[in-house]
Design a protein around this motif. Structure first.
Motif, PDB file in Angstrom:
ATOM      1  N   GLU A   1      14.401  -3.421  -6.995  1.00  0.00           N
ATOM      2  CA  GLU A   1      14.925  -3.866  -8.279  1.00  0.00           C
ATOM      3  C   GLU A   1      13.916  -3.616  -9.396  1.00  0.00           C
ATOM      4  OE1 GLU A   1      15.923  -7.903  -7.738  1.00  0.00           O
ATOM      5  OE2 GLU A   1      17.650  -7.501  -6.441  1.00  0.00           O
ATOM      6  N   ARG A   2      12.651  -3.877  -9.111  1.00  0.00           N
ATOM      7  CA  ARG A   2      11.640  -3.659 -10.145  1.00  0.00           C
ATOM      8  C   ARG A   2      11.512  -2.183 -10.491  1.00  0.00           C
ATOM      9  NH1 ARG A   2      10.252  -7.352 -13.424  1.00  0.00           N
ATOM     10  NH2 ARG A   2       8.447  -6.035 -13.877  1.00  0.00           N
ATOM     11  N   SER A   3      11.544  -1.325  -9.461  1.00  0.00           N
ATOM     12  CA  SER A   3      11.395   0.107  -9.725  1.00  0.00           C
ATOM     13  C   SER A   3      12.633   0.698 -10.376  1.00  0.00           C
ATOM     14  CB  SER A   3      11.112   0.860  -8.419  1.00  0.00           C
ATOM     15  OG  SER A   3      12.185   0.688  -7.502  1.00  0.00           O
ATOM     16  N   GLY A   4      13.787   0.001 -10.198  1.00  0.00           N
ATOM     17  CA  GLY A   4      15.025   0.508 -10.777  1.00  0.00           C
ATOM     18  C   GLY A   4      15.311  -0.001 -12.161  1.00  0.00           C
ATOM     19  N   GLU A   5      14.442  -0.845 -12.710  1.00  0.00           N
ATOM     20  CA  GLU A   5      14.665  -1.372 -14.047  1.00  0.00           C
ATOM     21  C   GLU A   5      14.548  -0.258 -15.083  1.00  0.00           C
ATOM     22  OE1 GLU A   5      11.977  -4.529 -14.713  1.00  0.00           O
ATOM     23  OE2 GLU A   5      13.096  -5.995 -13.543  1.00  0.00           O
ATOM     24  N   PRO A   6      15.392  -0.260 -16.077  1.00  0.00           N
ATOM     25  CA  PRO A   6      15.292   0.793 -17.106  1.00  0.00           C
ATOM     26  C   PRO A   6      14.003   0.657 -17.901  1.00  0.00           C
ATOM     27  CG  PRO A   6      16.872  -0.908 -17.773  1.00  0.00           C
ATOM     28  CD  PRO A   6      16.503  -1.199 -16.350  1.00  0.00           C
TER      29      PRO A   6
ATOM     30  N   GLN B   1       9.715   1.793   6.506  1.00  0.00           N
ATOM     31  CA  GLN B   1       9.117   2.312   7.730  1.00  0.00           C
ATOM     32  C   GLN B   1       7.704   1.761   7.932  1.00  0.00           C
ATOM     33  OE1 GLN B   1       9.013   6.572   7.903  1.00  0.00           O
ATOM     34  NE2 GLN B   1       8.274   6.643  10.012  1.00  0.00           N
ATOM     35  N   ALA B   2       6.950   1.672   6.845  1.00  0.00           N
ATOM     36  CA  ALA B   2       5.597   1.123   6.933  1.00  0.00           C
ATOM     37  C   ALA B   2       5.619  -0.341   7.344  1.00  0.00           C
ATOM     38  CB  ALA B   2       4.887   1.291   5.592  1.00  0.00           C
ATOM     39  N   MET B   3       6.560  -1.106   6.816  1.00  0.00           N
ATOM     40  CA  MET B   3       6.648  -2.522   7.147  1.00  0.00           C
ATOM     41  C   MET B   3       7.132  -2.729   8.590  1.00  0.00           C
ATOM     42  SD  MET B   3       8.119  -4.058   3.552  1.00  0.00           S
ATOM     43  CE  MET B   3       7.704  -5.745   3.963  1.00  0.00           C
ATOM     44  N   GLU B   4       8.024  -1.854   9.048  1.00  0.00           N
ATOM     45  CA  GLU B   4       8.465  -1.942  10.442  1.00  0.00           C
ATOM     46  C   GLU B   4       7.311  -1.631  11.392  1.00  0.00           C
ATOM     47  OE1 GLU B   4      11.754   0.669  10.838  1.00  0.00           O
ATOM     48  OE2 GLU B   4      13.187  -0.696   9.872  1.00  0.00           O
ATOM     49  N   GLU B   5       6.484  -0.690  11.023  1.00  0.00           N
ATOM     50  CA  GLU B   5       5.307  -0.367  11.832  1.00  0.00           C
ATOM     51  C   GLU B   5       4.366  -1.560  11.934  1.00  0.00           C
ATOM     52  OE1 GLU B   5       1.426   2.634  11.621  1.00  0.00           O
ATOM     53  OE2 GLU B   5       3.182   2.981  10.354  1.00  0.00           O
ATOM     54  N   SER B   6       4.170  -2.241  10.820  1.00  0.00           N
ATOM     55  CA  SER B   6       3.313  -3.426  10.830  1.00  0.00           C
ATOM     56  C   SER B   6       3.937  -4.550  11.646  1.00  0.00           C
ATOM     57  CB  SER B   6       3.062  -3.894   9.392  1.00  0.00           C
ATOM     58  OG  SER B   6       2.273  -5.054   9.376  1.00  0.00           O
ATOM     59  N   LEU B   7       5.264  -4.687  11.558  1.00  0.00           N
ATOM     60  CA  LEU B   7       5.950  -5.723  12.331  1.00  0.00           C
ATOM     61  C   LEU B   7       5.774  -5.489  13.830  1.00  0.00           C
ATOM     62  CD1 LEU B   7       7.783  -8.218  12.347  1.00  0.00           C
ATOM     63  CD2 LEU B   7       9.755  -6.683  12.244  1.00  0.00           C
TER      64      LEU B   7
ATOM     65  N   ASN C   1       0.825  -1.211   0.000  1.00  0.00           N
ATOM     66  CA  ASN C   1       0.000   0.000   0.000  1.00  0.00           C
ATOM     67  C   ASN C   1       0.859   1.261   0.000  1.00  0.00           C
ATOM     68  OD1 ASN C   1      -2.422  -1.422  -0.017  1.00  0.00           O
ATOM     69  ND2 ASN C   1      -2.534  -1.521   2.210  1.00  0.00           N
ATOM     70  N   ARG C   2       1.998   1.188   0.695  1.00  0.00           N
ATOM     71  CA  ARG C   2       2.874   2.354   0.721  1.00  0.00           C
ATOM     72  C   ARG C   2       3.581   2.552  -0.626  1.00  0.00           C
ATOM     73  NH1 ARG C   2       5.019   5.441   4.815  1.00  0.00           N
ATOM     74  NH2 ARG C   2       3.033   4.891   5.806  1.00  0.00           N
ATOM     75  N   VAL C   3       3.809   1.457  -1.359  1.00  0.00           N
ATOM     76  CA  VAL C   3       4.446   1.573  -2.674  1.00  0.00           C
ATOM     77  C   VAL C   3       3.625   2.462  -3.594  1.00  0.00           C
ATOM     78  CG1 VAL C   3       5.053   0.283  -4.757  1.00  0.00           C
ATOM     79  CG2 VAL C   3       5.697  -0.605  -2.517  1.00  0.00           C
ATOM     80  N   ARG C   4       2.315   2.400  -3.455  1.00  0.00           N
ATOM     81  CA  ARG C   4       1.450   3.182  -4.343  1.00  0.00           C
ATOM     82  C   ARG C   4       1.597   4.675  -4.107  1.00  0.00           C
ATOM     83  NH1 ARG C   4      -4.211  -0.254  -3.673  1.00  0.00           N
ATOM     84  NH2 ARG C   4      -3.475  -2.207  -4.621  1.00  0.00           N
ATOM     85  N   SER C   5       1.855   5.066  -2.847  1.00  0.00           N
ATOM     86  CA  SER C   5       1.930   6.489  -2.528  1.00  0.00           C
ATOM     87  C   SER C   5       3.349   7.012  -2.381  1.00  0.00           C
ATOM     88  CB  SER C   5       1.165   6.767  -1.222  1.00  0.00           C
ATOM     89  OG  SER C   5       1.706   5.997  -0.157  1.00  0.00           O
ATOM     90  N   ALA C   6       4.309   6.111  -2.152  1.00  0.00           N
ATOM     91  CA  ALA C   6       5.697   6.540  -1.958  1.00  0.00           C
ATOM     92  C   ALA C   6       6.620   5.548  -2.639  1.00  0.00           C
ATOM     93  CB  ALA C   6       6.026   6.641  -0.471  1.00  0.00           C
ATOM     94  N   ARG C   7       7.566   6.057  -3.377  1.00  0.00           N
ATOM     95  CA  ARG C   7       8.499   5.205  -4.110  1.00  0.00           C
ATOM     96  C   ARG C   7       9.826   5.037  -3.370  1.00  0.00           C
ATOM     97  NH1 ARG C   7       6.383   1.842  -7.828  1.00  0.00           N
ATOM     98  NH2 ARG C   7       4.673   2.884  -8.929  1.00  0.00           N
TER      99      ARG C   7
END
Length: 228
Positions: free
Chosen positions: A208-213, A98-104, A85-91
């Motif tokens: 890695e996916r977001s960094g693909e050319p 930080q979002a995943m640590e909060e969930s953990l 969900n955070r990927v959609r709003s923040a890259r």
């Protein structure tokens, strides 16, 4: 039948404090079984969900990954749902992490729930056994003080032997509870480590996916200069 009589005699000679030790044993056993089953099921669910969502992450199908994780009740599903969900709003990787640590932090209390009671019950069983023995010894010395001098030694040794039953039973309850507490703590730590490892793998895959050319746009038809 003889074993049954020995057990019944052991409890009768232990005194009143044998009853709370039995209650502690029952509560500790119930918590140990419930925690073992919960942690085992959690481990299986986490592995199954990770295997199911990995193909979506590798292919970049985040929408499909969200559908899989949001429908799952596994601990890792909640963590990855927060991240997706955070990927959609923040890259930025830091925002997703930080979002995943909060969930953990929300998942950890569920994993560690009630386990610490086992160590407390182990201490209580030991102390109850010692208290029962001390009370028994006090009663024994009180009875010996008014007994015939010729019978004092025999009566005192018999009373001390009986009084020790409570301590022995308290230790027999405390030792397994301490061992089970250690096993459950180890199992919980292993699950937490696996969740952290899965989070790192998830972040690496997303990065890695977001960094693909990106493919270059197709060249359009050449523009003709206007005639002078």
């Amino acid at each position: 039948m003889e074993v049954y009589n020995v057990i019944v005699g052991f409890f009768k000679n232990g005194g009143v404090f044998m009853i709370p030790i039995v209650v502690i044993l029952a509560l500790g056993a119930a918590i140990a079984i419930e925690r073992w089953v919960f942690l085992t099921i959690t481990t299986v669910k986490n592995k199954a969900l990770w295997n199911a969502v990995t193909p979506y992450l590798k292919s970049g199908n985040l929408a499909g990954a969200v559908q899989v994780t949001s429908k799952s009740g596994a601990a890792i599903g909640q963590i990855m749902t927060y991240g997706l969900n955070r990927v959609r709003s923040a890259r930025r990787r830091e925002d997703i992490e930080q979002a995943m640590e909060e969930s953990l932090m929300e998942v950890l209390p569920r994993l560690e729930k009630r386990t610490h009671y086992l160590a407390t019950f182990a201490n209580m069983a030991t102390l109850m056994g010692l208290l029962g023995t001390i009370i028994g010894l006090i009663d024994a010395f009180t009875a010996v003080s008014t007994a015939n001098p010729a019978e004092k030694a025999e009566l005192l040794s018999a009373s001390i032997s009986i009084g020790m039953n409570c301590t022995a039973f308290g230790l027999m309850v405390a030792i397994p509870l301490v061992l089970i507490h250690s096993v459950l703590q180890t199992k919980t730590t292993a699950i937490v480590d696996s969740l952290e490892m899965a989070s790192v793998k998830f972040l690496n895959t997303i990065t890695e996916r977001s960094g693909e050319p990106q493919p270059a746009p197709a060249a359009g038809p050449p523009k003709h200069k206007a005639a002078p």
